[in-house]
Design a protein around this motif. Structure first.
Motif, PDB file in Angstrom:
ATOM      1  N   ASP A  42       0.727   5.511   0.247  1.00  0.00           N
ATOM      2  CA  ASP A  42       0.023   6.776   0.431  1.00  0.00           C
ATOM      3  C   ASP A  42       0.992   7.945   0.340  1.00  0.00           C
ATOM      4  OD1 ASP A  42      -2.646   5.822   0.924  1.00  0.00           O
ATOM      5  OD2 ASP A  42      -1.929   5.068   2.835  1.00  0.00           O
ATOM      6  N   ARG A  46       0.852  -1.184   0.000  1.00  0.00           N
ATOM      7  CA  ARG A  46       0.000   0.000   0.000  1.00  0.00           C
ATOM      8  C   ARG A  46       0.885   1.230   0.000  1.00  0.00           C
ATOM      9  NH1 ARG A  46      -5.173  -1.652   1.644  1.00  0.00           N
ATOM     10  NH2 ARG A  46      -5.178  -3.730   2.587  1.00  0.00           N
ATOM     11  N   ARG A  60      -0.277  11.937  -0.764  1.00  0.00           N
ATOM     12  CA  ARG A  60      -1.718  11.914  -0.950  1.00  0.00           C
ATOM     13  C   ARG A  60      -2.245  13.347  -0.996  1.00  0.00           C
ATOM     14  NH1 ARG A  60      -2.512   8.792   4.732  1.00  0.00           N
ATOM     15  NH2 ARG A  60      -1.870  10.457   6.172  1.00  0.00           N
ATOM     16  N   THR A 113      -4.896   2.418  -4.030  1.00  0.00           N
ATOM     17  CA  THR A 113      -3.640   2.629  -3.320  1.00  0.00           C
ATOM     18  C   THR A 113      -2.919   1.338  -2.944  1.00  0.00           C
ATOM     19  OG1 THR A 113      -4.806   2.713  -1.189  1.00  0.00           O
ATOM     20  CG2 THR A 113      -4.472   4.809  -2.357  1.00  0.00           C
ATOM     21  N   HIS A 144      -4.655   7.663  -6.427  1.00  0.00           N
ATOM     22  CA  HIS A 144      -5.394   7.990  -5.211  1.00  0.00           C
ATOM     23  C   HIS A 144      -6.641   7.120  -5.035  1.00  0.00           C
ATOM     24  CE1 HIS A 144      -3.501  12.270  -4.937  1.00  0.00           C
ATOM     25  NE2 HIS A 144      -2.725  11.337  -4.442  1.00  0.00           N
TER      26      HIS A 144
END
Length: 381
Positions: free
Chosen positions: A148, A146, A151, A182, A179
């Protein structure tokens, strides 16, 4: 005439929308991230490339003022010398690694991988920031990554495209994240095949965690009967099982700099309490309270990434079962030996020797706990 007026109004409206929307579209800030993953047994190496300008803006790196890095409304970019960028990265390497490592999460079979302390931050020839990280992923099952990084809520870019290349557990390929998407998962999860490995992981975590072992030994040194052992072991097991599960699934949390010193202090407290209050009625509540702390420590080796499921609960139970098996092994070896020595020391001289030995061992355990407390406490080091 009405039709002509309607068409004229429609065309004017379309042109107005396009003219108003064009500048907004032109100023959409985008960036890209590249993540390369390679597994070696239980370890996974991650190499992450990000734009220096975006990262510098987000973390306010030295050498990157508020007027440099990201495109201005007229499309120009104020350049930052390469030497200044390298100095900024060297000065903030830990901060950069913490941000990137915190935004790239790896897991196997819903069990989060543990990031290791070693990392490397450097500036590539292309001017990107390269962060090399390593993770310990002892669980089995499907592998998930994952990301991020950058972001929208960070406020530095409007969109981020992340390309993930992986060679993990015999699976090779690439995926594109954004986005809206993810994470990517590769491989498959065999529910039953993970149980033995998680049991082993839990056993190793207790056996190789000297602070947990010494805490158990301190409890055994203060126990005179099998009934005492059963009571304190049950209280400890119940307490650390509760916090282990709750912390692993993210329902409770406590900073490591608080938990680890208190775990060390629990060793010293129980050991000294054995000498001062050998028959104290408060023993079980104390053991239960310290067991809650040790459960938070156990959870440091296991975290759940994603939603809680039947598979996740089985993994947690398997890990905790390994802890209990190791705990029972220590008790089964140490307590009978201690009882044998106590019963064998029938002569006054032998009894005094055993008592002195027990006191010496208790003081040694207490001393170890106090030393670790000082070493782990950020206020004392």
């Amino acid at each position: 005439m009405r039709l002509k007026a309607f068409l004229t109004t429609l065309v004017a409206a379309v042109v107005t929308v396009l003219l108003c929307g064009a500048p907004a579209q032109a100023h959409v800030r985008t960036t890209s991230v590249a993540i390369d993953l390679r597994s070696h047994g239980d370890g996974v190496a991650a190499v992450v490339d990000v734009e220096y300008d975006v990262l510098g803006k987000l973390l306010s790196l030295d050498g990157l003022s508020s007027n440099t890095g990201l495109p201005s409304p007229d499309g120009t970019v104020a350049d930052v010398p390469t030497d200044a960028r390298r100095k900024a990265l060297d000065a903030h390497a830990t901060e950069v690694a913490a941000y990137v490592g915190g935004r790239v999460r790896l897991s196997r079979g819903a069990i989060g991988c543990t990031p290791q302390d070693d990392h490397r931050v450097e500036l590539t020839d292309a001017g990107a920031v390269r962060v090399s990280l390593t993770y310990d992923c002892p669980a089995s099952g499907a592998f998930t990554v994952r990301s991020d990084i950058f972001r929208a809520s960070d406020g530095v870019v409007d969109d981020t495209t992340t390309k993930v290349a992986y060679d993990v557990d015999g699976h090779r390929g690439a995926a594109l994240l954004d986005h809206a998407h993810t994470s990517v998962t590769v491989g498959h999860t065999d529910l039953l095949s993970e149980i033995p490995r998680l049991v082993r992981l839990g056993s190793e975590h207790l056996l190789f965690g000297l602070d947990h072992v010494l805490f158990l030994l301190a409890l055994l040194l203060g126990a005179n009967r099998l009934r005492d052992v059963v009571q304190v072991a049950s209280a400890f097991t119940l307490a650390h099982s509760v916090t282990l599960v709750l912390a692993a699934i993210g329902w409770i949390s406590a900073p490591t700099w608080i938990v680890e010193p208190l775990i060390a202090l629990s060793i010293a407290f129980v050991a000294i309490d054995n000498l001062l209050s050998p028959r104290a009625a408060h023993r079980l509540p104390v053991v239960f309270g310290f067991g809650l702390l040790h459960g938070l420590g156990f959870a440091g080796a296991l975290s759940v990434d994603g939603q809680v499921s039947v598979s996740t609960l089985i993994d947690l139970v398997s890990f905790n079962l390994g802890i209990e098996l190791a705990q029972l092994t220590i008790i089964a070896v140490a307590f009978p030996a201690l009882l044998f020595l106590r019963r064998a020391a029938t002569a006054p001289a032998a009894a005094r020797t055993l008592t002195l030995g027990t006191v010496a061992a208790t003081l040694a355990v207490a001393g170890s706990g106090l030393v670790w407390f000082v070493e782990r406490s950020p206020l004392l080091t």
